[in-house]
Motif scaffolding. Sequence first.
Motif, mmCIF file in Angstrom:
data_model
loop_
_atom_site.group_PDB
_atom_site.id
_atom_site.type_symbol
_atom_site.label_atom_id
_atom_site.label_comp_id
_atom_site.label_asym_id
_atom_site.label_seq_id
_atom_site.Cartn_x
_atom_site.Cartn_y
_atom_site.Cartn_z
ATOM 1 N N LEU A 148 3.056 -0.084 1.680
ATOM 2 C CA LEU A 148 2.350 1.052 2.268
ATOM 3 C C LEU A 148 0.846 0.810 2.261
ATOM 4 C CD1 LEU A 148 1.087 2.689 -0.409
ATOM 5 C CD2 LEU A 148 3.496 3.245 -0.703
ATOM 6 N N PRO A 149 0.127 1.494 3.164
ATOM 7 C CA PRO A 149 -1.330 1.398 3.155
ATOM 8 C C PRO A 149 -1.898 2.327 2.089
ATOM 9 C CG PRO A 149 -0.623 2.816 4.941
ATOM 10 C CD PRO A 149 0.628 2.302 4.287
ATOM 11 N N GLY A 150 -2.728 1.787 1.203
ATOM 12 C CA GLY A 150 -3.317 2.624 0.166
ATOM 13 C C GLY A 150 -3.299 1.948 -1.183
ATOM 14 N N ARG A 155 3.759 2.137 -9.117
ATOM 15 C CA ARG A 155 4.605 3.295 -9.366
ATOM 16 C C ARG A 155 4.131 4.529 -8.580
ATOM 17 N NH1 ARG A 155 9.259 2.469 -10.804
ATOM 18 N NH2 ARG A 155 9.349 4.620 -11.536
ATOM 19 N N ARG A 156 2.823 4.739 -8.566
ATOM 20 C CA ARG A 156 2.249 5.905 -7.901
ATOM 21 C C ARG A 156 1.342 5.459 -6.759
ATOM 22 N NH1 ARG A 156 3.008 10.313 -11.259
ATOM 23 N NH2 ARG A 156 1.650 11.594 -9.957
ATOM 24 N N VAL A 157 1.257 6.292 -5.735
ATOM 25 C CA VAL A 157 0.260 6.096 -4.684
ATOM 26 C C VAL A 157 -0.987 6.853 -5.127
ATOM 27 C CG1 VAL A 157 -0.314 6.382 -2.255
ATOM 28 C CG2 VAL A 157 2.067 5.979 -2.928
ATOM 29 N N PHE A 158 -2.040 6.119 -5.489
ATOM 30 C CA PHE A 158 -3.267 6.791 -5.905
ATOM 31 C C PHE A 158 -3.898 7.524 -4.722
ATOM 32 C CE2 PHE A 158 -3.708 3.177 -9.147
ATOM 33 C CZ PHE A 158 -2.985 3.875 -10.085
ATOM 34 N N VAL A 168 0.747 10.451 -5.556
ATOM 35 C CA VAL A 168 2.158 10.728 -5.243
ATOM 36 C C VAL A 168 3.048 9.803 -6.076
ATOM 37 C CG1 VAL A 168 3.926 10.739 -3.450
ATOM 38 C CG2 VAL A 168 1.582 11.445 -2.905
ATOM 39 N N ALA A 169 3.977 10.373 -6.835
ATOM 40 C CA ALA A 169 4.897 9.587 -7.672
ATOM 41 C C ALA A 169 6.054 9.078 -6.809
ATOM 42 C CB ALA A 169 5.406 10.439 -8.826
ATOM 43 N N LEU A 170 5.745 8.175 -5.900
ATOM 44 C CA LEU A 170 6.712 7.768 -4.886
ATOM 45 C C LEU A 170 7.849 6.934 -5.466
ATOM 46 C CD1 LEU A 170 6.965 8.164 -1.808
ATOM 47 C CD2 LEU A 170 5.953 5.893 -1.520
ATOM 48 N N LEU A 183 9.525 -0.682 -6.536
ATOM 49 C CA LEU A 183 8.173 -1.171 -6.765
ATOM 50 C C LEU A 183 7.338 -0.915 -5.516
ATOM 51 C CD1 LEU A 183 6.398 -2.825 -8.812
ATOM 52 C CD2 LEU A 183 7.014 -4.839 -7.482
ATOM 53 N N LEU A 184 6.163 -0.309 -5.678
ATOM 54 C CA LEU A 184 5.262 -0.055 -4.562
ATOM 55 C C LEU A 184 4.264 -1.197 -4.431
ATOM 56 C CD1 LEU A 184 4.377 3.714 -5.241
ATOM 57 C CD2 LEU A 184 6.420 2.760 -4.133
ATOM 58 N N VAL A 185 3.989 -1.599 -3.195
ATOM 59 C CA VAL A 185 3.089 -2.719 -2.938
ATOM 60 C C VAL A 185 2.131 -2.338 -1.820
ATOM 61 C CG1 VAL A 185 2.917 -5.181 -2.400
ATOM 62 C CG2 VAL A 185 4.984 -4.302 -3.509
ATOM 63 N N ASN A 186 0.849 -2.555 -2.039
ATOM 64 C CA ASN A 186 -0.134 -2.346 -0.978
ATOM 65 C C ASN A 186 0.187 -3.249 0.203
ATOM 66 O OD1 ASN A 186 -2.866 -3.780 0.066
ATOM 67 N ND2 ASN A 186 -3.158 -1.578 -0.106
#
Length: 388
Positions: A148-150, A155-158, A168-170, A183-186
Amino acid sequence: MLNGDDALDTQASVRRANLRRALQLVFREPGTQTRAGIARATGLTAATASSLVAELIDLQLIAEGAQAASTGGKRATTLSIDAAHHLILVLVVRPTDARIALVGLDGAEVETRRVAYSEESRDRMLDDALAEIAAAHRDRLLVAGVQLPGTTDGRRVFESVQLGWTDVALADRFEALLGVPVLLVNDVDAEAIAESAREQESSGYRLFIHIGTGIGAAVTLDGELAPGPRDRAGEIGHVQVQFGDAARPCRCGRQGCLESVASMTAMFGDTFDDALDDRAIEALAATADSERLADGARALARTIKLIAAVLDAAEVVIGGPARALGDRFLRLVQAEIDYTATGTANVPVRYADADASISTGVAQVALSSALGVRWSPAQLRAASASHD
């Protein structure tokens, strides 16, 4: 599965590390690696190597293949990646749509789908799509990676200006739907990792810049991502680069941001969308305002020149939808940076590998998180070829 905290159990820790070493050897040379080859490469006994292979087969991570060429004795059995069971879910979230791919352990995409939405329907559409995938493949899902962009800590999208998300606790939300680690990755980090993953080796600093509706950057050193301590490295889109009357309003509320002049939206207008294919972007480029393109290239080049001078970068790579701008835009950028500032060296600028799948980078991050291994460049090329 093979990663974990074994600090309190030395024997289990050693076993887990040896399993990862053996698995990595198969991932590096699928179809040619053997038990004897693993024993030689690791220095382990033949019996231990065979035990490791047996466990990896039981875990459905590798499979036996054809017999290797004879070396004078009994022919050894080759080992390959078992792509028939485990799946990595890749979710690429963009402002107006998302791309979902199920990726096998061999790196090949086995299923893809696109989900279009509005800002109001985004959460519901994403949750429904993931719930549907979980219902169909829950017993095969190994791990999920969300691009995602950001800014994110995994764990969270700051903060994501493009998606309108703050704190957001995505990962927690998606784990509840999928039942596997998420796992969230920029997005720019993922693209930079994908670019490095397809090369045998990479030396020095590389500056990777994604240009789409937004602009972001990532830095790799010798092929490895060089993140900042606060998970905000590369957030250059909203740094002010224009001033006074020349400064354009930016959607972040400020004026003169890099994104306000050099993003695809700034150069093409609101008709641009990240979901457009290369042909549609090329059509927009053919009728684009030359002055806007030149302004964007100039602002981008000044940013590149400064960052490249700080890093002593070996090269700059432009990725994202901007690749469809072709040589015309690249020449504009290169022309603006081709002067030797005292004490610096000029840096080449090129586009990212057009053959890399959009899921490669985030899938690699997810694979490493779950199993502690990486695909080889040859494996990724073979996976891309089989998908095509």
